[in-house]
Design a protein around this motif. Sequence first.
Motif, PDB file in Angstrom:
ATOM      1  N   ARG A  96       0.867  -1.185   0.000  1.00  0.00           N
ATOM      2  CA  ARG A  96       0.000   0.000   0.000  1.00  0.00           C
ATOM      3  C   ARG A  96       0.902   1.233   0.000  1.00  0.00           C
ATOM      4  O   ARG A  96       1.919   1.266   0.693  1.00  0.00           O
ATOM      5  CB  ARG A  96      -0.875  -0.025   1.260  1.00  0.00           C
ATOM      6  CG  ARG A  96      -1.487   1.299   1.651  1.00  0.00           C
ATOM      7  CD  ARG A  96      -2.294   1.188   2.951  1.00  0.00           C
ATOM      8  NE  ARG A  96      -1.585   0.653   4.099  1.00  0.00           N
ATOM      9  CZ  ARG A  96      -0.877   1.385   4.960  1.00  0.00           C
ATOM     10  NH1 ARG A  96      -0.739   2.678   4.781  1.00  0.00           N
ATOM     11  NH2 ARG A  96      -0.294   0.815   5.995  1.00  0.00           N
ATOM     12  N   TYR A  97       0.509   2.253  -0.771  1.00  0.00           N
ATOM     13  CA  TYR A  97       1.248   3.520  -0.787  1.00  0.00           C
ATOM     14  C   TYR A  97       0.589   4.489   0.182  1.00  0.00           C
ATOM     15  O   TYR A  97      -0.621   4.674   0.159  1.00  0.00           O
ATOM     16  CB  TYR A  97       1.260   4.132  -2.195  1.00  0.00           C
ATOM     17  CG  TYR A  97       2.016   5.436  -2.251  1.00  0.00           C
ATOM     18  CD1 TYR A  97       3.394   5.456  -2.117  1.00  0.00           C
ATOM     19  CD2 TYR A  97       1.350   6.633  -2.419  1.00  0.00           C
ATOM     20  CE1 TYR A  97       4.104   6.647  -2.151  1.00  0.00           C
ATOM     21  CE2 TYR A  97       2.049   7.840  -2.463  1.00  0.00           C
ATOM     22  CZ  TYR A  97       3.424   7.838  -2.323  1.00  0.00           C
ATOM     23  OH  TYR A  97       4.110   9.024  -2.353  1.00  0.00           O
ATOM     24  N   GLN A  98       1.399   5.087   1.053  1.00  0.00           N
ATOM     25  CA  GLN A  98       0.905   6.085   2.000  1.00  0.00           C
ATOM     26  C   GLN A  98       1.484   7.444   1.598  1.00  0.00           C
ATOM     27  O   GLN A  98       2.673   7.700   1.767  1.00  0.00           O
ATOM     28  CB  GLN A  98       1.314   5.720   3.431  1.00  0.00           C
ATOM     29  CG  GLN A  98       0.721   6.642   4.465  1.00  0.00           C
ATOM     30  CD  GLN A  98       0.928   6.092   5.862  1.00  0.00           C
ATOM     31  OE1 GLN A  98       0.675   4.926   6.127  1.00  0.00           O
ATOM     32  NE2 GLN A  98       1.399   6.948   6.757  1.00  0.00           N
ATOM     33  N   ALA A  99       0.625   8.307   1.071  1.00  0.00           N
ATOM     34  CA  ALA A  99       1.066   9.590   0.521  1.00  0.00           C
ATOM     35  C   ALA A  99       1.651  10.521   1.582  1.00  0.00           C
ATOM     36  O   ALA A  99       2.545  11.310   1.277  1.00  0.00           O
ATOM     37  CB  ALA A  99      -0.097  10.272  -0.192  1.00  0.00           C
ATOM     38  N   SER A 100       1.192  10.425   2.816  1.00  0.00           N
ATOM     39  CA  SER A 100       1.631  11.369   3.857  1.00  0.00           C
ATOM     40  C   SER A 100       3.133  11.326   4.109  1.00  0.00           C
ATOM     41  O   SER A 100       3.738  12.343   4.419  1.00  0.00           O
ATOM     42  CB  SER A 100       0.870  11.132   5.159  1.00  0.00           C
ATOM     43  OG  SER A 100       1.151   9.835   5.659  1.00  0.00           O
TER      44      SER A 100
END
Length: 177
Positions: A96-100
């Motif tokens: 999963r990519y976490q933009a923060s």
Amino acid sequence: MKRLLLLPLILWLAGCASQYSISEQQVQQYLNDKVVKQVKLDSDGMKIQSGITRLDVKLGEQPERISVTAFGELKIDTPLFPLYASMQAKFNAKPRYQASNHGLYLDDLQLEDVSLTPEKLQTLIGPVARQMANQAKSLLQQQPIYVLNSDKPKEATIAEMTQSIKVEPGKLTLLFK
């Protein structure tokens, strides 16, 4: 004629502008540089030293899944004599990519297998190996497996544009907005 020759270049650039790939080796190197830890436990008078020595990564063996194998060493100082064993724990997960924080994380992390060498110690210290595998699982769930470097202009731009991840054999492809 010149326009026809430019067409492949334009198509190639368009493809580059909609995605970016991170190789299996890049993820593996990041994990080995940032996540591999030494863990020391004390349990009922026994001193246990355990550590993860390396993590191997395989991308795309299963659809949209990452396989991570943790290799470790166990040393248990018992009152009679020390016991030594090598451990291998295999996990699989969905990235999963976490933009923060521009990081890639593992969701739905599943422990597939834990094995010890020499095998004859499996019965005796198998529970300790399972505990070590659970610690490795906890580390992999809490920390990113890769972070795009915001100090590098190219990666900073990619980090801001990334919307999702696609797992392909040997690479993670970041798909842009």
